[in-house]
Design an enzyme around this catalytic site. Structure first.
Site, PDB file in Angstrom:
ATOM      1  CG  ASP A   1       6.472  50.316 -71.281  1.00 42.88           C
ATOM      2  OD1 ASP A   1       6.510  50.762 -72.306  1.00 42.88           O
ATOM      3  OD2 ASP A   1       6.469  49.076 -71.102  1.00 42.88           O
TER       4      ASP A   1
ATOM      5  CG  HIS B   1      13.612  45.635 -68.305  1.00 41.69           C
ATOM      6  ND1 HIS B   1      14.561  44.605 -68.890  1.00 41.69           N
ATOM      7  CD2 HIS B   1      12.879  46.211 -69.219  1.00 41.69           C
ATOM      8  CE1 HIS B   1      14.056  44.419 -70.049  1.00 41.69           C
ATOM      9  NE2 HIS B   1      12.818  45.450 -70.356  1.00 41.69           N
TER      10      HIS B   1
HETATM   11  N1  CMC Z   1       7.259  47.364 -58.378  1.00 45.96           N
HETATM   12  C1  CMC Z   1       7.598  46.811 -56.976  1.00 45.96           C
HETATM   13  N2  CMC Z   1       8.405  45.661 -56.869  1.00 45.96           N
HETATM   14  C2  CMC Z   1       8.722  45.225 -58.129  1.00 45.96           C
HETATM   15  C3  CMC Z   1       8.591  45.669 -59.165  1.00 45.96           C
HETATM   16  C4  CMC Z   1       7.758  46.869 -59.294  1.00 45.96           C
HETATM   17  N3  CMC Z   1       7.381  47.513 -60.645  1.00 45.96           N
HETATM   18  N4  CMC Z   1       9.296  45.081 -60.263  1.00 45.96           N
HETATM   19  C5  CMC Z   1       9.715  43.966 -59.762  1.00 45.96           C
HETATM   20  N5  CMC Z   1       9.436  44.250 -58.449  1.00 45.96           N
HETATM   21  C6  CMC Z   1      10.341  43.196 -57.189  1.00 45.96           C
HETATM   22  C7  CMC Z   1       9.431  42.087 -56.981  1.00 45.96           C
HETATM   23  O1  CMC Z   1       8.411  41.968 -56.164  1.00 45.96           O
HETATM   24  C8  CMC Z   1      10.439  41.169 -56.499  1.00 45.96           C
HETATM   25  O2  CMC Z   1      10.651  41.281 -55.219  1.00 45.96           O
HETATM   26  P1  CMC Z   1      11.394  39.896 -54.598  1.00 45.96           P
HETATM   27  O3  CMC Z   1      12.676  39.635 -54.807  1.00 45.96           O
HETATM   28  O4  CMC Z   1      11.257  40.392 -52.995  1.00 45.96           O
HETATM   29  O5  CMC Z   1      10.388  38.842 -54.564  1.00 45.96           O
HETATM   30  C9  CMC Z   1      11.904  41.755 -57.211  1.00 45.96           C
HETATM   31  O6  CMC Z   1      11.405  42.876 -57.610  1.00 45.96           O
HETATM   32  C10 CMC Z   1      12.351  41.007 -58.734  1.00 45.96           C
HETATM   33  O7  CMC Z   1      10.886  41.079 -59.389  1.00 45.96           O
HETATM   34  P2  CMC Z   1      10.422  40.072 -60.432  1.00 45.96           P
HETATM   35  O8  CMC Z   1       9.153  39.951 -60.884  1.00 45.96           O
HETATM   36  O9  CMC Z   1      11.207  38.552 -60.059  1.00 45.96           O
HETATM   37  O10 CMC Z   1      11.393  40.451 -61.898  1.00 45.96           O
HETATM   38  P3  CMC Z   1      11.282  39.768 -63.422  1.00 45.96           P
HETATM   39  O11 CMC Z   1      12.499  40.026 -64.044  1.00 45.96           O
HETATM   40  O12 CMC Z   1      10.556  38.542 -63.350  1.00 45.96           O
HETATM   41  O13 CMC Z   1      10.129  41.154 -63.750  1.00 45.96           O
HETATM   42  C11 CMC Z   1       9.066  42.913 -64.760  1.00 45.96           C
HETATM   43  C12 CMC Z   1      10.181  41.947 -64.453  1.00 45.96           C
HETATM   44  C13 CMC Z   1       9.482  43.975 -65.730  1.00 45.96           C
HETATM   45  C14 CMC Z   1       8.190  42.010 -65.206  1.00 45.96           C
HETATM   46  C15 CMC Z   1       8.832  43.440 -63.319  1.00 45.96           C
HETATM   47  O14 CMC Z   1       9.923  44.285 -62.882  1.00 45.96           O
HETATM   48  C16 CMC Z   1       7.352  44.480 -63.526  1.00 45.96           C
HETATM   49  O15 CMC Z   1       6.199  43.781 -63.483  1.00 45.96           O
HETATM   50  N6  CMC Z   1       7.657  45.669 -63.712  1.00 45.96           N
HETATM   51  C17 CMC Z   1       6.206  46.309 -63.737  1.00 45.96           C
HETATM   52  C18 CMC Z   1       5.636  46.185 -65.320  1.00 45.96           C
HETATM   53  C19 CMC Z   1       6.516  47.009 -66.224  1.00 45.96           C
HETATM   54  O16 CMC Z   1       6.720  48.225 -65.997  1.00 45.96           O
HETATM   55  N7  CMC Z   1       6.676  46.234 -67.485  1.00 45.96           N
HETATM   56  C20 CMC Z   1       7.493  46.936 -68.445  1.00 45.96           C
HETATM   57  C21 CMC Z   1       8.875  46.254 -68.839  1.00 45.96           C
HETATM   58  S1  CMC Z   1       9.590  47.232 -70.060  1.00 45.96           S
HETATM   59  C22 CMC Z   1       8.744  47.167 -71.464  1.00 45.96           C
HETATM   60  C23 CMC Z   1       8.890  45.778 -72.238  1.00 45.96           C
HETATM   61  O17 CMC Z   1      10.022  45.190 -72.466  1.00 45.96           O
HETATM   62  O18 CMC Z   1       7.909  45.280 -72.457  1.00 45.96           O
END
Ligand code: CMC
Length: 429
Positions: free
Chosen positions: A364, A306
């Protein structure tokens, strides 16, 4: 205002910026005069360090896993509250008295039907259209059906539009579902509570008596409460930005729905369930964990991670309890998907990659299993999220419109394209 100031040395000059303190949460450096003073912009893609507004509605402490609505912890609201009570709280800032609650329920309930002409609007869509595509279109169309509540400068019209949207969203969502599966639309029944009425509109058919199961209605009520608001997330910021131009509230909510549909946001519940189905059995989990960790593989564990929570999402804990209640009530003992989910959660919570990056299950992860048990197909999951989030969008939109300092939202950019150059005729290129 804090006594602290932030000092910036830039381009040979010294600049001082005031620091603002909220009730709780991090301090905010007020850089609104930065461009005027220095001629420079700030750069913050994804807005990871940028507060875009003042707000009194929702507070999140992502490190501690805290979520408060108007100061009340989500755990208490989900345990004791009723969805319309939470709607009142988000919109007006206080929990309603008994009389206020009755009046609010009455006002919302009087708006549950949609214009009869909207039935025909639905039939313009293909039956196999994704229900979220239908939601974007039909909610946007509300401004054509309810033009008498689109003047945003009139507080009465703003209130009527808010009531209409909270009341009509379940009806429209149920219609999207019924149209998709080829069953007749079921009209709202106003003596039922919000969650029960929604379940009935989705699952009743005209030829049979439908009795709402109170355990499932309580779960639906809780799912709505858990999704009601989440401060300045992507869809809420979309609603605020769309509304900042003076666009009508129905159009703004349609924009929010479009944003919510993405798999990184509201679409994650559908994606999480599809992922659990794809994994299929516990023995295949290690393969998917490895894929999630592989930088060359775009796969991510859906329902994990998240932007704000770097701790267990407090909503996920309540959702997990609700999942067990629903499966227990329905007598589903050996759900293979639940088995995969619980094992996946256990492994990910101990895996170094997930621990180090603070990737915890989010709401989720469990909501999909519950919604599937309630009888919803996966493509309805994000639709249900949009029904619940409508009140959050509306409350945030109203707060923005009523803010005397409100201006159109207009981010700046770091231009990295071609410098100025002269047009060349086609034969000289
Ligand atoms: N599985 C594997 N690796 C992950 C995941 C995941 N679900 N989420 C983040 N990472 C890694 C990512 O690869 C990155 O690694 P590095 O620093 O080595 O590049 C690190 O963790 C930070 O991730 P980020 O993408 O920079 O983080 P963000 O804050 O931009 O993204 C997120 C947050 C929710 C989009 C992401 O965690 C994600 O894609 N999760 C899966 C989708 C999901 O479950 N979304 C629902 C969010 S809750 C409901 C809502 O509020 O809508």
């Amino acid at each position: 205002m804090s006594k602290d100031t932030a000092k910036l040395s830039f381009s040979g000059g010294e600049h001082e910026f005031s620091v603002r303190e909220g009730t709780i949460g991090p301090s905010v450096i007020d850089i609104s005069s930065l461009y005027k003073e220095t001629g420079a912009f700030t750069y913050d893609p994804g807005f990871t360090s940028t507060a875009s507004c003042d707000s009194q509605i929702t507070f999140i402490d992502g490190d501690e896993g805290v979520l408060l609505h108007r100061g009340y912890p989500i755990e208490q609201l989900a345990e004791h509250g009723d969805f319309l009570e939470v709607c009142y709280l988000l919109l007006y800032g206080e929990l309603p008295t008994k009389t206020q609650k009755e009046d609010f329920d009455f006002r919302v309930t009087r708006h549950t039907m949609v214009h009869e002409q909207m039935n025909r609007f639905f039939t313009g869509f293909r039956r196999d259209a994704h229900p979220m595509a239908v939601m974007c279109g039909t909610v946007g169309a509300l401004s054509a059906f309810y033009h008498d509540s689109t003047d945003i400068s009139d507080p009465h019209q703003r209130m009527v539009a808010s009531m209409r949207m909270i009341a009509k969203m379940p009806t429209i969502a149920a219609m999207a579902y019924k149209y998709h599966i080829g069953q007749p639309f079921v009209y709202p029944q106003n003596d039922l509570d919000y969650a029960s009425n929604f379940l009935r509109m989705c699952f009743a058919v005209p030829c049979e008596e439908y009795k709402v199961n109170p355990v499932l209605a309580r779960a639906m009520n809780r799912i709505f409460i858990l999704h009601a608001d989440h401060e300045q997330n992507a869809s809420t910021s979309t609603v605020r930005l769309a509304g900042s131009s003076g666009a009508n509230p129905f159009a703004c909510i349609a924009a929010g729905i479009a944003c919510l549909w993405g798999p990184a946001h509201g679409g994650a519940n559908e994606a999480a369930l599809n992922m659990l189905a794809e994994i299929g059995s516990v023995d295949r989990i290690p393969e998917y964990i490895e894929r999630a960790k592989d930088k060359n593989d775009p796969f991510r564990l859906m329902g994990f991670g998240h932007r704000v929570y770097k701790n267990y999402d407090p909503r996920a804990k309540i959702m997990q309890k609700t999942t067990h209640e629903v499966l227990g009530e329905l007598g589903i003992k050996d759900d293979p998907m639940l088995e995969v989910a619980m094992e996946l959660e256990k492994i990910a919570l101990h895996d170094e990659y997930f621990v180090e990056k603070k990737l915890y299950p989010n709401i989720d992860f469990y909501s999909g299993i519950t919604l599937r048990a309630l009888g919803f197909p996966t493509n309805m999951f994000t639709v249900l999220f949009s029904v619940a989030r409508t009140v959050g969008w509306i409350a945030q939109w109203k707060e923005m419109i009523e803010d005397p300092h409100q201006r159109i939202g207009r981010p700046r950019q770091l231009y990295t394209g071609a410098p100025k150059r002269d047009y060349l005729p086609i034969n000289k290129r």
